[in-house]
Design a protein around this motif. Sequence first.
Motif, PDB file in Angstrom:
ATOM      1  N   VAL A 104      32.474  35.954  29.941  1.00  0.00           N
ATOM      2  CA  VAL A 104      31.761  37.125  29.663  1.00  0.00           C
ATOM      3  C   VAL A 104      30.097  36.942  28.812  1.00  0.00           C
ATOM      4  N   ASN A 105      30.901  36.265  27.773  1.00  0.00           N
ATOM      5  CA  ASN A 105      29.981  36.032  26.029  1.00  0.00           C
ATOM      6  C   ASN A 105      28.757  35.086  27.013  1.00  0.00           C
ATOM      7  N   THR A 106      28.989  34.188  28.047  1.00  0.00           N
ATOM      8  CA  THR A 106      27.902  33.455  27.754  1.00  0.00           C
ATOM      9  C   THR A 106      26.705  34.258  29.397  1.00  0.00           C
ATOM     10  N   ILE A 107      27.018  35.220  29.640  1.00  0.00           N
ATOM     11  CA  ILE A 107      25.887  35.962  30.669  1.00  0.00           C
ATOM     12  C   ILE A 107      24.809  36.971  29.843  1.00  0.00           C
ATOM     13  N   ILE A 108      23.474  35.990  30.634  1.00  0.00           N
ATOM     14  CA  ILE A 108      22.833  36.117  30.182  1.00  0.00           C
ATOM     15  C   ILE A 108      21.804  36.592  30.428  1.00  0.00           C
ATOM     16  N   GLN A 109      21.283  38.185  29.735  1.00  0.00           N
ATOM     17  CA  GLN A 109      20.527  38.691  30.713  1.00  0.00           C
ATOM     18  C   GLN A 109      19.083  39.292  30.173  1.00  0.00           C
ATOM     19  N   VAL A 110      18.335  39.387  31.112  1.00  0.00           N
ATOM     20  CA  VAL A 110      16.347  39.682  30.609  1.00  0.00           C
ATOM     21  C   VAL A 110      16.052  40.804  32.180  1.00  0.00           C
ATOM     22  N   GLY A 111      15.519  41.109  31.113  1.00  0.00           N
ATOM     23  CA  GLY A 111      14.831  42.476  31.935  1.00  0.00           C
ATOM     24  C   GLY A 111      13.498  43.132  30.790  1.00  0.00           C
ATOM     25  N   ASP A 112      12.972  43.833  32.065  1.00  0.00           N
ATOM     26  CA  ASP A 112      11.168  44.339  31.304  1.00  0.00           C
ATOM     27  C   ASP A 112      12.307  45.974  31.970  1.00  0.00           C
ATOM     28  N   TRP A 113      11.499  46.591  30.730  1.00  0.00           N
ATOM     29  CA  TRP A 113      11.578  47.413  29.950  1.00  0.00           C
ATOM     30  C   TRP A 113      10.740  49.074  29.929  1.00  0.00           C
ATOM     31  N   TRP A 114      10.817  50.368  30.693  1.00  0.00           N
ATOM     32  CA  TRP A 114       9.862  51.096  30.754  1.00  0.00           C
ATOM     33  C   TRP A 114      10.404  51.757  29.888  1.00  0.00           C
ATOM     34  N   GLN A 115       9.748  53.201  28.762  1.00  0.00           N
ATOM     35  CA  GLN A 115       9.747  53.845  28.295  1.00  0.00           C
ATOM     36  C   GLN A 115       9.681  55.096  28.683  1.00  0.00           C
ATOM     37  N   SER A 116       8.727  55.569  29.922  1.00  0.00           N
ATOM     38  CA  SER A 116       8.201  55.975  31.306  1.00  0.00           C
ATOM     39  C   SER A 116       9.817  56.398  32.327  1.00  0.00           C
ATOM     40  N   SER A 117       9.860  57.037  33.005  1.00  0.00           N
ATOM     41  CA  SER A 117      10.518  57.188  34.247  1.00  0.00           C
ATOM     42  C   SER A 117       9.616  56.743  35.497  1.00  0.00           C
ATOM     43  N   THR A 118      10.699  56.273  36.269  1.00  0.00           N
ATOM     44  CA  THR A 118       9.967  55.498  37.894  1.00  0.00           C
ATOM     45  C   THR A 118       8.678  56.405  38.457  1.00  0.00           C
ATOM     46  N   LEU A 119       9.865  58.293  38.595  1.00  0.00           N
ATOM     47  CA  LEU A 119       8.565  59.079  39.010  1.00  0.00           C
ATOM     48  C   LEU A 119       7.255  59.113  38.757  1.00  0.00           C
ATOM     49  N   PRO A 120       7.536  59.104  37.339  1.00  0.00           N
ATOM     50  CA  PRO A 120       5.515  59.389  36.943  1.00  0.00           C
ATOM     51  C   PRO A 120       4.611  57.897  36.769  1.00  0.00           C
ATOM     52  N   LEU A 121       5.654  56.654  36.853  1.00  0.00           N
ATOM     53  CA  LEU A 121       4.873  55.495  36.533  1.00  0.00           C
ATOM     54  C   LEU A 121       4.661  55.282  38.127  1.00  0.00           C
ATOM     55  N   LEU A 122       5.440  55.923  39.557  1.00  0.00           N
ATOM     56  CA  LEU A 122       4.998  55.924  40.658  1.00  0.00           C
ATOM     57  C   LEU A 122       3.319  56.559  40.981  1.00  0.00           C
ATOM     58  N   ASP A 123       3.964  57.548  40.272  1.00  0.00           N
ATOM     59  CA  ASP A 123       2.382  58.413  40.619  1.00  0.00           C
ATOM     60  C   ASP A 123       1.253  57.687  39.965  1.00  0.00           C
ATOM     61  N   ASN A 124       0.926  57.303  38.847  1.00  0.00           N
ATOM     62  CA  ASN A 124      -0.225  57.182  38.333  1.00  0.00           C
ATOM     63  C   ASN A 124      -0.408  55.372  39.329  1.00  0.00           C
ATOM     64  N   TYR A 125       0.928  55.050  39.598  1.00  0.00           N
ATOM     65  CA  TYR A 125       0.243  53.555  40.659  1.00  0.00           C
ATOM     66  C   TYR A 125      -0.164  54.522  41.767  1.00  0.00           C
ATOM     67  N   VAL A 126       0.247  54.699  42.859  1.00  0.00           N
ATOM     68  CA  VAL A 126      -0.351  55.346  44.234  1.00  0.00           C
ATOM     69  C   VAL A 126      -1.656  55.681  43.252  1.00  0.00           C
ATOM     70  N   ALA A 127      -2.004  56.415  42.653  1.00  0.00           N
ATOM     71  CA  ALA A 127      -3.427  56.851  42.674  1.00  0.00           C
ATOM     72  C   ALA A 127      -4.373  55.914  41.728  1.00  0.00           C
ATOM     73  N   THR A 128      -4.117  55.061  40.917  1.00  0.00           N
ATOM     74  CA  THR A 128      -4.908  53.931  40.621  1.00  0.00           C
ATOM     75  C   THR A 128      -4.689  52.776  41.149  1.00  0.00           C
ATOM     76  N   GLY A 129      -3.649  52.315  41.986  1.00  0.00           N
ATOM     77  CA  GLY A 129      -3.746  50.807  42.369  1.00  0.00           C
ATOM     78  C   GLY A 129      -3.529  50.106  41.054  1.00  0.00           C
ATOM     79  N   VAL A 130      -2.598  50.498  39.608  1.00  0.00           N
ATOM     80  CA  VAL A 130      -2.341  49.552  38.972  1.00  0.00           C
ATOM     81  C   VAL A 130      -1.045  48.755  38.628  1.00  0.00           C
ATOM     82  N   VAL A 131      -0.229  48.390  39.102  1.00  0.00           N
ATOM     83  CA  VAL A 131       0.859  47.982  38.861  1.00  0.00           C
ATOM     84  C   VAL A 131       1.415  48.277  37.443  1.00  0.00           C
ATOM     85  N   PRO A 132       2.417  49.210  37.517  1.00  0.00           N
ATOM     86  CA  PRO A 132       2.722  49.625  35.606  1.00  0.00           C
ATOM     87  C   PRO A 132       3.171  48.685  34.527  1.00  0.00           C
TER      88      PRO A 132
END
Length: 521
Positions: free
Chosen positions: A162-190
């Motif tokens: 279990v100690n040799t599992i390495i997980q990398v990920g991207d992290w957003w400090q805003s929740s997805t609902l406002p991020l999606l609203d801005n994406y739909v409004a601008t077309g710019v991927v967060p």
Amino acid sequence: MKNYFAFLAFVQVALGAAVATVKDVTIDVVNAQLAPDGFSRSTVTANGQYPGPPILVNKGQPLRITMNNKLTDPTMRRSTSLNLDGIFFGSQDVFEEAEPFVNACPVGPNATFVYNVPLGEQTGTFWYHSELSVQYVDGFRGPLIIYDPADPHSTLYDVDDVNTIIQVGDWWQSSTLPLLDNYVATGVVPVSDSGTVNGIGRFQGGPEVPWAVINVQKGRRYRFRIINESARNVFTLSIDNHDMTVIAANGVNTQPLTVQKMDMLAGQRYDVVVAANQAVGNYWFNAPFVGGNPAVNPHQNATLSRAIFRYAGAAKVDPTTPMTLGPADGALVEADLLPLVPTKVLTPDVSMTFNLVVTTGKAQWNINGVSYLSPQTPTLEKVIDGATQAADFNVTENTFILPANKTVEIIFPPTDDDDAHPFHLHGMTMQVIKSMTSNNTNTVNPISRDVVGVGGSGTTIRFKTDSTGPFMFHCHIFWHKFAGLASVQLVDPVDTPKNVQVTPAWEGLCPAYDALPQELQ
């Protein structure tokens, strides 16, 4: 001697029974206040953790996951849906795939669903996450490892736990609902605020959160199972002064290939062997990433995406060497990977071309002119009710009807840029006949995997329609999937109702979900 063989037979039966014992796992999907990169926010998690707890099973061991939806935070989606990335469900169990509005309806708040997962012969490194909209951006993601007691690579490493599992990920400090609203409004991927290694990261101007630490002992060889659990970012991974030998890609064993660094697209997994053969000390595990224009988000500093590779006996301090993006040379080339066990190259019975196009200024992607939109009634339910031909589905469902037990070839033509879309096929592995990393076509010994980069010089994949039912084929940049970069590969809709064995619990998902007020969906 007779008693010895009787004892041996008893042991074999006992071991077989042990392997067949169901692995029971409970996942409580809960909101938790966490600060992976030092910025505290409400999250959606498995058991209150980011990443979620590891699910560890052995080859052939049936897996049963009880998922309890306990989400309450109204600033994020409160329904959810569990996906086991890279795990293949057969014709009888295709409803357990649980892709929202393809194989099942989501699970609402205060509800429970039990996933019965027959793992079959699959082994290797996988992961789980929410498949609903872009919900896993809020934190619901974690590792799933299937160990092989007869691993053909076992002589190459000493440690795999279990100690040799390495997980990398991207992290957003805003929740997805406002991020999606801005994406739909601008077309710019967060654009993400940070990158995390095993759930820990830093952002520009933020607090100096203690780095994640990968502990090793000099003289030992480690099998690291590396998972890119991001929703967008491409990570370039390396360890200062250490080589990595790739032995598996997306749960499929490969011939050992030694590299100094490797790019990992969203959803991809690589198993690598690293020998702890350097002087005792602290070394940087480099995990810089790309994912959109950093100028869009001043928090982003890709060089802060890293961990410490620490030898036993070394002082608990940061490495004294510079934080770099890793070595200039020695990159993994996907086209150089070869299967450990050669498999017969599939000869196509059906060939299709997928052209990917983005609508400028809008959050809209399409395949062959169609932007995927989830239907209200899941594809599988429509098929069970008698849908068998293209006219039975909305055009926006982008459903391709395929014959059973045939080979399908999909060609992604070259593009004007080198951006890679990580396309993920549910239900089946793909033979990578042409990788975007090479101009060559491999019809001798191509690797198989379930996430492949498409774009650049073009990509060609082939897969066998061994299982009937609907299977999602989509970009694993989940912002693009949300914007329509997806399709459904529907295998043999005529026989699907005869083969699938749905349960009353599954049949109850859609009525329960449809009865929810919109804010709880």
